[in-house]
Structures are given as structure tokens and as C-alpha cells.
Design a protein around this motif. Structure first.
Motif, short mmCIF file in Angstrom:
data_model
loop_
_atom_site.label_atom_id
_atom_site.label_comp_id
_atom_site.label_asym_id
_atom_site.label_seq_id
_atom_site.Cartn_x
_atom_site.Cartn_y
_atom_site.Cartn_z
N VAL A 45 0.86 -1.18 0.00
CA VAL A 45 0.00 0.00 0.00
C VAL A 45 0.89 1.23 0.00
O VAL A 45 1.82 1.34 0.80
N TYR A 46 0.60 2.15 -0.92
CA TYR A 46 1.32 3.41 -1.03
C TYR A 46 0.38 4.55 -0.68
O TYR A 46 -0.77 4.57 -1.12
N LEU A 47 0.88 5.48 0.12
CA LEU A 47 0.14 6.71 0.41
C LEU A 47 0.70 7.82 -0.47
O LEU A 47 1.92 7.97 -0.61
N ARG B 59 5.49 4.04 0.43
CA ARG B 59 5.03 2.67 0.72
C ARG B 59 5.05 2.48 2.23
O ARG B 59 6.11 2.51 2.86
N VAL B 60 3.88 2.29 2.81
CA VAL B 60 3.77 2.19 4.26
C VAL B 60 3.52 0.76 4.72
O VAL B 60 3.68 0.46 5.91
N PRO C 67 10.86 -4.03 1.26
CA PRO C 67 10.94 -3.11 2.41
C PRO C 67 9.59 -2.45 2.64
O PRO C 67 8.98 -1.92 1.70
N PRO C 68 9.07 -2.49 3.88
CA PRO C 68 7.73 -1.93 4.12
C PRO C 68 7.67 -0.42 3.99
O PRO C 68 6.61 0.13 3.69
N THR D 212 -1.12 -2.39 -4.47
CA THR D 212 -0.58 -3.29 -5.49
C THR D 212 -0.64 -4.71 -4.96
O THR D 212 -0.37 -4.96 -3.78
N ALA D 213 -1.03 -5.65 -5.84
CA ALA D 213 -1.09 -7.06 -5.48
C ALA D 213 -0.50 -7.87 -6.62
O ALA D 213 -0.70 -7.54 -7.79
N SER D 214 0.22 -8.94 -6.30
CA SER D 214 0.83 -9.77 -7.33
C SER D 214 0.87 -11.22 -6.86
O SER D 214 0.80 -11.50 -5.66
N VAL D 215 0.94 -12.14 -7.83
CA VAL D 215 1.20 -13.55 -7.54
C VAL D 215 2.46 -13.95 -8.29
O VAL D 215 2.85 -13.31 -9.27
N SER D 216 3.08 -15.03 -7.85
CA SER D 216 4.39 -15.40 -8.36
C SER D 216 4.44 -16.87 -8.77
O SER D 216 3.57 -17.67 -8.40
#
Length: 719
Positions: free
Chosen positions: A325-327, A343-344, A356-357, A424-428
Motif C-alpha cells: 500500500v502506497y500513500l 510505501r507504508v 521493504p515496508p 498493489t497485489a501480485s502472484v508469483s
């Protein structure tokens, strides 16, 4: 009888067939007059006194018409077979000599009852006979096959009923499924399934036996085969499961499988099953479960980071392998078209590399992140694992996708018409790429959590407004020729905290220098607004009259109690004066604030604790001491807010002593470095409050030798 060369038969002797169970009758001539009938015929058609010489039509079915014709005894046989057809057969056999058979002709025999009684069925075999004088007749042999016909009819009815039942079953199953299949008792498909072929695109040669397993999703194959092998051994009355099947278009969909064993005396003959596409139902169930989890996970959370982290842990791994999640920390883009996003939160499946969070991303004008923000619509991409297209991950940019990602969704979060965040969401790897269903599901999750997310984001925006207001008031100190002044401010590390700290420094018309620092109770936007008003009010009071610092604080307190009924605040007000050339003195008053710290040139340090006074807005008739303290040459005066000293679970006296020793250690540093060193000694994670610092340094009376420093005092001596 004897058989002639033409196939005709001649009579051997009378009563030769009396012991035969079939009814036998012999006729002579074209009128078909009876010359012989055996006992079985007499029993079947009645025992007449003298039937010989009578026409056969009185004793054979079909020769008397529909109403029957009286025989020698006045009885009749009513036929359901056409009399014309039967007479023609008799004539044809007599004329040609070729035998013929009338199979299972329905007949109502004499004495069989009314019209409603069951018919009898006779099979008649007719052949020509030749007598001794060369004339011809007909031999008729009749068997009652009523029971056989009835048995055949029963079999036909049962067969038809079974056929209809199977048709009904097939129609019922087809109405609720897409494929019907048959598997042998020991496993393996043994019959073709047009429904399976249509669903999966597999040919009969591809799915026969165990080939159907190849159409299952790779992640489901092992468990499905294991469960099916268990069912073959344990033989449950009903076997059910759900798994993903590759459809003819290449996409995977969930199907529900139901199967039952076909048993014969406890032995499994085969298995019959159905497959039904339940993708929509599965998605709805999954959606409802995840929404319920999201609601439960975010209940009662006000902190923005905690709320977003809870949401991403619902998404991972149920929906995606990674979720960030980006603010958007800036309302408007930069002049070059870029924007900054912080990115928080970054949550990743445990077996994948972590992101990195906390990281600031610069969103390029042509990048996918900024495109999603500007268009306010999701961006969805599928690509080979680990090889995102350049428009998603340029080679010269910092990675924001996991290295083995095969698909990604970028989803903007709009709050009150403004894109406040980007998910953002992703699968690998080999996992099924994200699709439209996952995009909609993420949107629903965020929509259901929109209220708490909106409140948290609105609070973040409010804090940014308060910080902007606060920083606009924290001005640079004035340039005074013979004094050094430095200021510092560091906001709270807690995302939900908005501090009320302020400081100020300005020069009066008489040349004196005013220093002040304070803290308004509260950590919200109203506290920040009140802080700005008190700061401006104190500036006006300190400039307006030539009066003591205690009197100024008293008038400020009266204003607070009149204008801000529920407000309290702390403050230190100091005025640096020049009683003689090269000499400096501090007149100060304290309103419930931590005491000023004085560090002398030799390192001796002490808190100025003589002046006392209550918090602003607390006492009905307040009084504030005014104390004058000489500032020795080379000394450093420090005013600070409680955020610099207070630590969780630590006594305030311990905190103050630590500050005094740190100030001693840093007292020989330049004033700016001195302030930075004090802030560095208080790690941000140890404090939930703002920190404000005002430092003043008095010049030494006599410059020291080049490169030399005066002797330092004992750090434990407080003066």
C-alpha cells in the motif's frame, strides 16, 4: 403321415396325434372340411359330437369373422385376426404346398368370457397334406402361447419403463451438471463423456483411464487423486469434492464433483459421477468469507498503518502472494510530472523475498503506478514469471515487484474524490495469475473497509495540514550580532499524533532578545490551531509593554481562560538583556514547563528551577515568578519541550539527568551540532511526542588561545 416329393404330407392313420399336446386338425379339399382333430384341439375348442365334415372356419381362429360362427355344437371362436387374411393363408398353403405360420394370433376362445376377458394367443403352423387318392388337404397345428406372449409383454413393459427411467435420470442429471462420467470399480474412466469433452476440450483418447487428471489444476491434482483413491477403497455412499479444471479456452474454473458407486449385492460394479461448473458460487463464497475477515481484522483500528497491514494480511496469501500500500503524500504532481508515494505496508508470502515496508517511490509520468493514480482505474497485467514488461518495471528503476511475479493489479483508493492511496497485489511462480475476479475482490475488500480507511487517511491529511501550519509558525531565529541562537523541531513518530509544541524568538525595540517555548495540551488539529493562536498572542503581549516576564504570562493566562475555556498549556518565557557591556542576563518565568538548562563554558550544567508557576488555563488567579539569572561568558542556554526528555516507563528525574549529562558532553560543539546531538540521543521510536529546542550561546569574554579550549569542569557538578 408321409411326406411327398413336393413337401406335401399324407395321413398315416387316424388318431395318430391324439397324444400330442398341441391342437391338431386336418382338412380336405378347397372347402377345408375337417377330416381329423385330436384331443388337444377338442379341449381347446370344445368337444363336439360329430365335427368331421364341417368347414374348418368353425374351429380355427379368424375363419368366423368378428362375431363368430356356430360350430356343430353351437359354440364359436371369436378372432382378433382378420378372417380374410386367415382364409387366404389356408387357400395359399393348399394351392402352393408351402407351409406358413401365423405367430401368436390373439383369439377369444369359446367359453373365455365377455368382451373384457383377456385374449388367448395361438401360434398356428399350416402345411399341405396329400391323401391316398392324390387329393390335398391342410394340416393345422396350434399351440397356446398366451403365457409366453404375456412374459414377453412384461419384459417389454419393464424394458420401456427402465428406458424411460434412464432418460428421466439423464435429463435430471444433465439439467444440473455439465459432464456425466463412468469410472471402473478399480478406477479409470471407461466410457466416453461428451460433456467432459465439451468442457475441457480433451479427446476420448486423452481423458480415458486416468488421463482426465491432466485437465486438473497442478495445485489440485495430488489432493484430488489422493481423495479419489481413498474413496475407491472405502466406498462411501456419496463422494463429493471441488477442484479447478482447465476449460477448453485454457482458463481454470472450479467444478463440483458428485459420484456414487453402482452396487450389486454389495459389490462395486462401477462409479457414476457428474461435474458441474460452480465458479460463480465459489467466487461468491470466497468473496463473502474474505469480506467477513476484513471487517473482523479492521474492527476498532484507528491507526493508519495498522489498518492497512490488517487488510494486506487478509489479501496474502488468500488472494495474492504480495500486497503493498502506497500513500500519496503530495496533493499535486511535481513540475516535471512525477509524484511521490510512500510505501507504508508491504506484506509478502513467507517463502518469497520480502519488500521493504517503508520506501518512497517516485512515480514517473509514464509509469504504471502514476497511470493508475491519474486515471483512477485499476491496472491489470499478466506476463511470464519474473519477466514483467518494460512499461511495468523499467530496467533502470528500483524494483517494486517480487522477482518471480507473473501478474499484478494496481488499484487506486479514492477518498472524497481524491486518490489517497494505491494498492498493489501480485502472484508469483506457477500460481494462477491474477484476473478480473481478483481485481473486483480487492475492490470489494477496500470498499467494505472504506469507512475506517477513509477516516484514517483523512486523519493523515489532517496531520499534514497541522504540520504545515505548525512549521509555518516555527520561524528561523533572528540574527543577533553578539549572540547565537539555534532552533530545532522534530514531529512525533506516531502517525496519529499532531503535536502542539511551538517556539519563538524575536528582538524587541530595546535590543533585548525574547525566547519562548511551549506545548498546548492535545494531539490534534484544534491543538495545533490553538498553539498558533497562543504563540501569536504571546508575541503581541511580550512586545507591547515593558513589564516582567511573570506579568506577561499572567496576562496570557487570563486570555487563555477567557478565550479557550478547556485549554491548558505549558510555557517558558525568557528575555535576554544586557545589564552592562559584554554581560548578559536572563529574566524568565515558567508556566508548568520543564525547567531551562544552563551549561557553562567549563561544562558545569544545571537546571534553572527557581521560577515556578501553574499551567496556563489551570489556576483561577495565577501567579508566575520572575527570576533573573546571569548568563556567564561562553555558556549555553537550552529551552526544550518534554518530548526531548520523556521516555515510556521512565521517571522524569532520570530523564532530566540524562539530558543534563548529554548536554555536558555536547557543550563544546558548535551550537547547531549541539542541538542535533541532543535530538540524536532521543531515538524517534522511544518517543510518542514532538520535540522542540531553542538554544542560546553567549560569546566568551576573552577569546581562548588558537586551537585551545578552556579546562572543562566535572560533568557530575551541577553548579
Amino acid at each position: 403321415m408321409r411326406v411327398g416329393q413336393d413337401g406335401s404330407r399324407s395321413v398315416i392313420g387316424p388318431d395318430a396325434c391324439d397324444s400330442t399336446p398341441a391342437a391338431v386338425i386336418v382338412t380336405h379339399g378347397p372347402q377345408h372340411r375337417i377330416t381329423y382333430r385330436n384331443a388337444a384341439h377338442r379341449e381347446m375348442f370344445g368337444d363336439h359330437p360329430d365335427p368331421l365334415g364341417a368347414p374348418l372356419r368353425a374351429f380355427l381362429p379368424g375363419t368366423s369373422g368378428t362375431s363368430g360362427t356356430s360350430g356343430a355344437s353351437g359354440t364359436s371362436a371369436t378372432s382378433c385376426t382378420s378372417p380374410t387374411d386367415f382364409s387366404e393363408v389356408l387357400d395359399r398353403v393348399l394351392a402352393t404346398g408351402r407351409p406358413e405360420v401365423l405367430p401368436a394370433a390373439p383369439v377369444r376362445l369359446p367359453g373365455s368370457g365377455a368382451e373384457g376377458e383377456p385374449l388367448r394367443h395361438l401360434t398356428c403352423a399350416l402345411s399341405r397334406l396329400t391323401s391316398a387318392d392324390g387329393s390335398h388337404g391342410v394340416l393345422a397345428v396350434m399351440l397356446d402361447v398366451t403365457e409366453q406372449v404375456a412374459a414377453v409383454e412384461r419384459i417389454r413393459v419393464l424394458s420401456e419403463q427402465r428406458r424411460l427411467a434412464l432418460l428421466r435420470y439423464a435429463s435430471l442429471v444433465a439439467a444440473g451438471s455439465q459432464a456425466i462420467w463412468v469410472i471402473a470399480a478399480e478406477g479409470g474412466v471407461v466410457e466416453r463423456s461428451p460433456g467432459w469433452e465439451l468442457m475441457t476440450g480433451q479427446t476420448w483418447e486423452e481423458y480415458r483411464g486416468d488421463g482426465w487428471v491432466e485437465a486438473l489444476h497442478p495445485e489440485d491434482r495430488a489432493s484430488v487423486v489422493r481423495d479419489w483413491e481413498t474413496a475407491l477403497v472405502e466406498v462411501p455412499a456419496r463422494f463429493t469434492t471441488t477442484y479447478r479444471v482447465r476449460m477448453s479456452d485454457g482458463a481454470y474454473r472450479h467444478v463440483a464433483v458428485e459420484a456414487a458407486p453402482v452396487l450389486d449385492r454389495g459389490r462395486v460394479l462401477e462409479w457414476v459421477g457428474t461435474c458441474t461448473d460452480v465458479e460463480q458460487e465459489w467466487q461468491e463464497t470466497r468473496r463473502d468469507e474474505l469480506i467477513a475477515r476484513a471487517i473482523a481484522a479492521t474492527a476498532g483500528i484507528a491507526e493508519l498503518d495498522e489498518l492497512l497491514a490488517a487488510l494486506t494480511h487478509v489479501v496474502v496469501p488468500a488472494v495474492a502472494d504480495s500486497c503493498s500500500v502506497y500513500l500519496l503524500t503530495e496533493a499535486l504532481p511535481h513540475p516535471d510530472g512525477t509524484r511521490s508515494a510512500e510505501r507504508v505496508v508491504a506484506t509478502t508470502r513467507p517463502d518469497l523475498p520480502e519488500l521493504p515496508p517503508h520506501r518512497v517511490e517516485h512515480l514517473g509520468p509514464d509509469g504504471p503506478l502514476l497511470r493508475a493514480v491519474e486515471h483512477r482505474s485499476p491496472v491489470h497485467a499478466v506476463f511470464p514469471a519474473g519477466r514483467p514488461p518494460p512499461e511495468l518495471a523499467p530496467s533502470d528503476a528500483e524494483p517494486w515487484l517480487p522477482p518471480a511475479a507473473n501478474s499484478v493489479i494496481l488499484l487506486p483508493v479514492v477518498v472524497e474524490g481524491t486518490v489517497a492511496a494505491l494498492v498493489t497485489a501480485s502472484v508469483s511462480g506457477d500460481r494462477t495469475p491474477l484476473g478480473q475476479a481478483e481485481t473486483e475482490l480487492l475492490g470489494l475488500l477496500l470498499e467494505r473497509a472504506h469507512a475506517p480507511l477513509g477516516r484514517a487517511l483523512e486523519y493523515q491529511r489532517t496531520k499534514q495540514v497541522a504540520l504545515a501550519l505548525q512549521r509555518s509558525l516555527l520561524t528561523e531565529p533572528p540574527a543577533v550580532p553578539d549572540l547565537e541562537v539555534a532552533v530545532r523541531y522534530r514531529p512525533s513518530n506516531a502517525a496519529a499524533q499532531i503535536g502542539g509544541d511551538w517556539y519563538d524568538s524575536f528582538e524587541r525595540a530595546d535590543g533585548s532578545l525574547v525566547l519562548t517555548i511551549g506545548d498546548v495540551t492535545g494531539h490534534d488539529l484544534p491543538a495545533a490551531v490553538t498553539m498558533s493562536q497562543l504563540r501569536n498572542m504571546l508575541r503581541g503581549l511580550a512586545l507591547g509593554r515593558q513589564e516582567s516576564t511573570g506579568s506577561v504570562l499572567r496576562r496570557l493566562d487570563q486570555s487563555v481562560q477567557t478565550l479557550y475555556l478547556e485549554c491548558t498549556a505549558t510555557c517558558v518565557l525568557g528575555r535576554v538583556e544586557r545589564p552592562a557591556p559584554g554581560r548578559f542576563a536572563l529574566q524568565y518565568s515558567v508556566a508548568g514547563h520543564p525547567p531551562p538548562l544552563l551549561v557553562e563554558a567549563d561544562g558545569t550544567s544545571r537546571f534553572l528551577t527557581v521560577a515556578h508557576g501553574p499551567l496556563l488555563g489551570l489556576a483561577p488567579d495565577p501567579h508566575y515568578d520572575t527570576v533573573t539569572e546571569e548568563l556567564p561568558p561562553g555558556s549555553t542556554l537550552l529551552l526544550y519541550t518534554d518530548g526531548l526528555v520523556e521516555r515510556r516507563h521512565e521517571d522524569i528525574d532520570v530523564s532530566l539527568e540524562r539530558l543534563r549529562r548529554h548536554a555536558f558532553d555536547a557543550s563544546r560543539l558548535p551550537l547547531d551540532a549541539f542541538c542535533d546531538a541532543l535530538l540524536a540521543e532521543m531515538p524517534a521510536e522511544d518517543s510518542d511526542d514532538d520535540m522542540a529546542v531553542v538554544a542560546l550561546r553567549v560569546p566568551p569574554s576573552v577569546p581562548g588561545p588558537p586551537g585551545g579550549r578552556p579546562e572543562r569542569g566535572d560533568p557530575d557538578r551541577q553548579g
